[in-house]
Scaffold this motif. Structure first.
Motif, PDB file in Angstrom:
ATOM      1  N   ARG A 143      -7.016   8.527   5.230  1.00 43.18           N
ATOM      2  CA  ARG A 143      -6.894   8.034   6.639  1.00 43.18           C
ATOM      3  C   ARG A 143      -8.214   7.322   6.930  1.00 43.18           C
ATOM      4  N   LEU A 144      -7.880   5.994   7.542  1.00 45.83           N
ATOM      5  CA  LEU A 144      -8.954   5.485   8.241  1.00 45.83           C
ATOM      6  C   LEU A 144     -10.372   5.608   7.709  1.00 45.83           C
ATOM      7  N   GLU A 183      -0.912  -1.873  14.992  1.00 42.59           N
ATOM      8  CA  GLU A 183      -1.109  -0.428  14.700  1.00 42.59           C
ATOM      9  C   GLU A 183      -2.390  -0.163  14.885  1.00 42.59           C
ATOM     10  N   PRO A 229       9.788  -2.374   9.755  1.00 38.18           N
ATOM     11  CA  PRO A 229       8.475  -1.267   9.945  1.00 38.18           C
ATOM     12  C   PRO A 229       7.768  -1.449   8.509  1.00 38.18           C
ATOM     13  N   MET A 230       8.684  -1.364   7.230  1.00 37.62           N
ATOM     14  CA  MET A 230       7.756  -1.147   6.208  1.00 37.62           C
ATOM     15  C   MET A 230       6.927  -2.700   5.742  1.00 37.62           C
ATOM     16  N   THR A 243      -4.196   3.775   9.400  1.00 37.05           N
ATOM     17  CA  THR A 243      -3.699   4.991  10.113  1.00 37.05           C
ATOM     18  C   THR A 243      -2.944   5.945   8.874  1.00 37.05           C
ATOM     19  N   LEU A 244      -2.395   5.242   8.060  1.00 38.71           N
ATOM     20  CA  LEU A 244      -1.583   5.805   7.222  1.00 38.71           C
ATOM     21  C   LEU A 244      -2.356   5.957   5.582  1.00 38.71           C
ATOM     22  N   GLY A 275       0.942  -1.232  -0.057  1.00 36.17           N
ATOM     23  CA  GLY A 275       0.031   0.039   0.105  1.00 36.17           C
ATOM     24  C   GLY A 275       0.890   1.220   0.080  1.00 36.17           C
ATOM     25  N   ILE A 276       0.319   2.355  -0.343  1.00 30.59           N
ATOM     26  CA  ILE A 276       1.085   3.579  -0.559  1.00 30.59           C
ATOM     27  C   ILE A 276       0.437   4.531   0.605  1.00 30.59           C
ATOM     28  N   ALA A 277       1.082   5.617   1.145  1.00 30.81           N
ATOM     29  CA  ALA A 277       0.555   6.090   2.449  1.00 30.81           C
ATOM     30  C   ALA A 277      -0.065   7.417   1.699  1.00 30.81           C
ATOM     31  N   ASP A 278      -1.350   7.763   2.081  1.00 30.25           N
ATOM     32  CA  ASP A 278      -2.020   8.871   1.583  1.00 30.25           C
ATOM     33  C   ASP A 278      -2.735   9.298   2.544  1.00 30.25           C
ATOM     34  N   GLY A 279      -2.377  10.488   3.127  1.00 24.85           N
ATOM     35  CA  GLY A 279      -3.048  11.267   4.528  1.00 24.85           C
ATOM     36  C   GLY A 279      -4.403  11.321   4.227  1.00 24.85           C
ATOM     37  N   SER A 280      -4.855  11.755   2.697  1.00 27.64           N
ATOM     38  CA  SER A 280      -6.310  12.134   2.760  1.00 27.64           C
ATOM     39  C   SER A 280      -7.212  10.896   2.972  1.00 27.64           C
TER      40      SER A 280
END
Lengths: 493, 322, 259
Positions: free
Chosen positions: C33-34, C218, C207-208, C47-48, C26-31
């Motif tokens: 989130r959750l 998490e 972690p990754m 969460t990320l 997966g790729i982190a994307d703040g928008s």
């Protein structure tokens, strides 16, 4: 007065004000250990300082009745209050103050620099001075707000501390005295009946301290969920480090949510000594590729952060720059283009961090951003002691992610030092900073800083994705809690 | 003469056992010392502020730094341990006092959890012995679920149920029995329940298997043939012979609770030895870690030694293992 | 019994295959989130902001690839130990000492220290997880080995002067297998859980790399506001647990049936 929704069947705990903290301070020697939990428990409660900051950021005298800086800035004097007693009954004299301040000066390299290597002298029982060939204009604000706290303790305690290096008896002048420390459980403070307030009003951390609660108990509950549920079930009157995601639920149930100003910033520090990040273009590219919102949000949720790349915190007004960070926004295309221009050869970028307070989430988000443009990123998460050790070796990391507490002056930012991991090496900026350090006044220094900040944004020794502010929750019906660099209960009722 | 030989034999075995315990605790603490030696970082980095300098910091660093070779330090640690002068932690607290406080908590937790687990698992096992029927399916299903989920998850489910939704039990903390006995029980309840569900699930699995094996054996069948009722057969024919298995399971659960409950203690902010071990590791405190591990090894070894004694006395037939 | 084993294996196989196909870190994307489960993200996001379904798939594979070596290593080393010490009398001192030593070193402590040696790593994790299991296997084996040796073909072989090693491989090992099969599976599921606990304390997988354990770790901090982050992986774990249980009980039934 505890809000106990649980049937308590005569447990003696109900007379204490219970606070749950996320971390236990390793030691309560607040001059040597700057952890926020140690400060929240001891500074202002047990210990007081000569000077503190008020709500507007002004330096105000606390244990001092008055203080003055000479015209040329080479002499700083304090007149102490004459009616202050320590918890052991002794009267505070300038000797105690001098010993304490000198230990502090000795332990805080930035303060030692600022004082030009001079020390405090007690002229008479109520007068304390320090004279130096350097300009001492910076010293008051450092004394008032450095994370390593300039607290005043009896001479005997300082002498005893020479054995192991750490203070082991916690005697101060504050409205609460140290009562008990059950490791892993709580630290208990009880009200000091002979405390004499020094003002009628209060503003921020300065001023009147009523100390109405008899007993303050700081419990240590590292797990967020347990802490939050403990708060909701009435076990605790106040908790720190509330997660953004719980804020709405807690507020709906009647709790007061407090959020002080910015407590610090996230620092993504580049290795400028060895490896891929010695190239400025690479650093600028990373600054453009990283999605700061994602980075901060991954750790702080929706509420706990603000996005700006100033090195200093927002509340520290004069230190903020009017201009913008040329690399302080996200543009992955441009970043990728810069990357191609730079000397980056495709080797994996090694990101180092510690698992303290969820910093690893930021590192992982950063790695994710890098990977999305094709940069191979590896993240190493270690415990705090390993992290500090590994960080010393320039051949083992390219970027490290850490949190930087709010400090009174920019020169206290450790990543600006050539000796500190990161190995800042731009000579021009270093000499500008040195010039700033020898300014004759804080205002002058701030003007210089505005230009330095801009050059720093271009040089990118570090990337500041944003600043964090801790969220606290206090049970319904409790007023007077001060949330400023921690939360404080001496005026709570 | 036979009695005397037996006695001598038992004394010899006891001596051998004690020797092995001694050697074990030495080896274990040596391993921990070695690990500490090579671990990155030191206590000073954990305790002092990153940029703390000056003579106070230097004195502290000197006081926690390793001087002398590893063996020298280890020997002096052993001497201190055996003579009872356990010294201080790197943060300056008295080790003996801290451990005494926390050991009480951990022991209460261990005893309480094992007690609860036996109270849950034995009746459930007895009721669900018959394979294929509803009690069997229900018990199997529940114990598999509990054993499939990590312990911190069951802990959280318990907290959500009892503290968050029902609000009848505190999710954290520990009240000493001298302060308030009801408070002591209430703060022990959730962590103990957490551990006991796990142990109960394991006990049900293995104990029930033993029960089923024994109920098929000739002794039980003979009882049936002699006209005993089902409950009697169950008790005398299945339960009694399965007791050694139960004792073994109790011993292993107890040693697990004493030496390995770090996660549960962290979740419930329970001030026991498990969370102290975590702190010792994080602060690179070799003396504290060494002391704790020795005590844990002592506790585990003693538990097993007592187990052997109990098994030996309970079943004379096992004496054939000479 | 056959049916049970087959059903259990089928469930595990199904989970592995599905995981294989949807595995992605997966790729982190703040928008994002959750977000709760939806059509784009079947299991919601974490969460990320990463897609949870993909991470769970990846996590299953990672957890399995830790648990498998741990059971294999524990098994092999346990058997070797049992063999090495079964020459002399039963519970002799060095064996006892070794096994007590290993049992007394809490895996959590061991993992914390190994972590501190030079950062987290899969190899260290596997080592830490294996150590605790070896003494149990060794003990179980020992007991059986003693019985098997003093009886039947093994006894005959030893009287004929055949080497200990050969006796072990031909006469003893085959009879240990079904018994140890169940043990191995127990260790397999226990490893997944211990790894989860280690992730909770911060010294699990690097972690990754997601593992079921680290996803759960998490997710627990947002348990009350985003329950899917806990419930969905928990259901997967429960399914794995039930399937393994079916295999184990199938095996032990066939084992007891053949006696």
């Amino acid at each position: 007065m505890m809000l106990l929704l649980l049937p308590s069947c005569g447990e003696e705990r109900s007379s204490s004000f219970d606070i749950a903290l996320s971390q236990e301070p390793p030691v309560l020697d607040v001059m040597l250990n700057s952890s926020i939990s140690g400060r929240m428990i001891a500074v202002g409660n047990v210990y007081e300082k000569l000077l503190v900051l008020d709500a507007d950021g002004n330096v105000r005298p606390e244990l001092a009745e008055s203080f003055s800086l000479s015209e040329d800035g080479h002499r700083l004097s304090f007149r102490l209050r004459s009616d202050v007693t320590f918890h052991n009954g002794d009267i505070l004299t300038a000797e105690d103050a001098a010993a304490s301040m000198n230990r502090w000066l000795d332990s805080v390299p930035a303060a030692k620099n600022a004082s030009g290597g001079s020390y405090f002298i007690a002229l008479d029982p109520v007068t304390l001075t320090i004279e130096s060939s350097s300009n001492l204009s910076f010293l008051p604000v450092m004394m008032a707000s450095s994370p390593q706290s300039a607290v005043i303790m009896p001479l005997e305690c300082i002498d005893e501390a020479m054995d192991t290096g750490l203070v082991t008896e916690f005697i101060g002048t504050g409205p609460y005295e140290f009562s008990d420390w059950k490791t892993g459980e709580y630290i208990e403070l009880k009200a000091f009946r002979d405390y004499k307030p020094y003002a009628d009003t209060s503003s921020g951390l300065w001023g009147n301290k009523k100390g109405q609660e008899d007993v303050l108990r700081y419990y240590f509950v590292p797990d967020e969920v347990t802490r939050t549920i403990g708060f909701e079930s009435g076990l605790y009157d106040a908790i720190d480090c509330v997660s953004s995601d719980d804020v709405q639920r807690l507020a709906d149930r009647g709790a007061s949510i407090l959020q002080g100003g910015e407590n610090g910033s996230i620092a993504i520090v580049f290795n400028k000594k060895e490896g891929v990040s010695t190239d400025r273009l690479f650093r600028q590219a990373v600054s453009l590729i990283a999605d700061r919102d994602t980075l901060m949000r991954s750790c702080y949720g929706d509420y706990g952060f603000s996005l700006h790349s100033d090195y200093m915190e927002k509340e520290q007004g004069i230190w903020l720059s009017a201009s913008d960070d040329p690399y302080g926004y996200m543009d992955a295309e441009k970043g990728k283009a810069m990357l191609d221009l730079s000397s980056y050869d495709g080797s994996p970028v090694r990101i180092l961090t510690s698992n303290l307070t969820n910093l690893d989430r930021i590192a992982v988000s950063l790695a994710s951003c890098l990977e999305s443009v094709g940069i191979d990123a590896e993240v190493s998460v270690m415990d705090w002691a390993s992290f500090l050790e590994k960080r010393k070796d320039p051949s083992s990391w390219d970027i490290y992610v850490s949190a930087m507490s709010k400090v009174p002056l920019p020169q206290q930012k450790t990543y600006l030092s050539p000796d500190f991991p990161g190995w800042f090496s731009d000579e021009d900026i270093l000499s500008d900073i040195a010039a700033m350090n020898s300014s004759s006044s804080i205002e002058e220094a701030a003007e210089r800083w505005a230009e330095i900040q801009y050059s720093l944004w271009e040089y990118v020794p570090v990337m500041i994705p944003g600043h964090y502010s801790t969220i606290y929750a206090v049970a319904e019906g409790i007023d007077g809690v001060i949330a400023e660099d921690g939360f404080y209960f001496w005026n709570a009722e | 003469m036979v009695a005397y030989d037996c006695y001598l034999f038992r004394m010899k075995r006891l001596a051998k056992r004690l020797l092995s315990i001694l050697l074990t605790i030495i080896v274990v603490s040596l391993i921990v010392f070695l690990l500490q030696e090579y671990a990155l970082g030191d206590s000073a980095s954990y305790i002092l502020s990153e940029d703390a300098g000056g003579s106070a910091a230097d004195i502290f660093r000197a006081s926690v730094s390793a001087d002398g070779s590893l063996m020298e330090r280890y020997i002096s640690f052993l001497q201190a341990f055996l003579s009872g002068r356990w010294g201080n932690t790197v943060s300056g607290q008295d080790i003996a006092g801290t451990i005494a406080d926390r050991a009480g908590a951990t022991l209460s937790l261990a005893v309480f959890s094992v007690l609860l687990s036996v109270l849950i698992s034995v009746p459930v096992s007895l009721v669900s012995v018959k394979p294929g029927k509803f009690p069997d399916r229900a018990a199997s299903f529940l114990s598999v679920i509990i054993l499939s989920l990590p312990s911190f998850l069951t802990s959280f489910f318990l907290i959500i149920l009892f503290s968050f939704l029902l609000g009848i039990l505190p999710p954290a903390g520990y009240v000493h029995p001298s302060v308030s006995v009801p408070g002591w029980i209430r703060t022990l309840m959730l962590p103990a329940l957490s551990l006991s569900l796990l142990y109960a699930a394991m006990i049900i699995r293995i104990f029930r298997k033993a029960l089923r094996e024994n109920i098929d054996k000739p002794y039980a069948r003979a009882l049936y043939a002699a006209g005993a009722s089902y409950p009697e057969v169950l008790m005398k024919g299945a339960l009694k012979p399965s007791l050694p298995v139960l004792y073994t399971l109790i011993a292993s659960s107890f040693s697990s609770a004493v030496a390995g409950a770090a996660v549960t203690e962290t979740v419930f902010a329970f001030p026991g030895l498990g969370s102290l071990m975590v702190t010792a590791a994080l602060s690179r405190d070799a003396v504290l870690s060494g002391t704790l591990v020795m005590l844990a090894a002592l506790a585990v070894s003693s538990t097993y030694m007592i187990l052997e004694l109990v098994l030996f006395m309970a079943d004379p037939r096992s004496r054939r293992e000479a | 019994m056959r049916g049970r084993i087959a059903a259990g294996v089928a469930i595990i196989a199904f989970i592995v295959v599905v995981s294989f196909f949807c595995a992605s870190p997966g790729i982190a994307d703040g928008s994002l989130r959750l977000q709760s489960p939806s059509l784009q993200h079947i299991a919601g996001t974490d969460t990320l902001g990463r897609d949870l379904a993909g991470r769970i798939g990846y996590g299953v594979l990672v957890s399995f690839s830790i648990a498998l070596p741990v059971s294999m290593i524990s098994l092999i080393l346990g058997i070797i130990l049992a063999f090495a010490f079964s020459g002399a009398r039963t519970l002799n001192t060095p064996f006892l000492m070794l096994s007590d030593t290993m049992k007394s070193l809490p895996p959590i402590l061991l993992a914390l220290f190994l972590n501190a040696l030079s950062g987290p790593g899969m190899v260290k994790l596997i080592a830490a997880l294996s150590i605790g299991n070896i003494p149990n296997i060794a003990r179980l084996c020992s007991a059986r080995v003693i019985v098997l040796r003093s009886d039947g073909p093994a006894l005959a072989a030893s009287l004929m002067g055949i080497s200990r090693g050969r006796i072990f491989i031909r006469h003893i090992l085959p009879f240990l297998m079904p018994y140890l099969g169940a043990e191995a599976i127990t260790i397999f599921s226990a490893s997944i859980l211990t790894e989860a606990s280690l992730s909770y304390l911060g010294c699990g997988v690097p972690p990754m790399i997601p593992s079921i354990g680290s996803i759960l770790a998490e997710g627990r901090s947002v348990m009350l506001s985003a329950p899917w982050m806990i419930l969905i992986p928990a259901v997967v774990l429960a399914a794995v647990g039930i399937a393994l249980e079916m295999i184990v009980s199938g095996l032990s039934e066939s084992d007891s049936a053949s006696h």
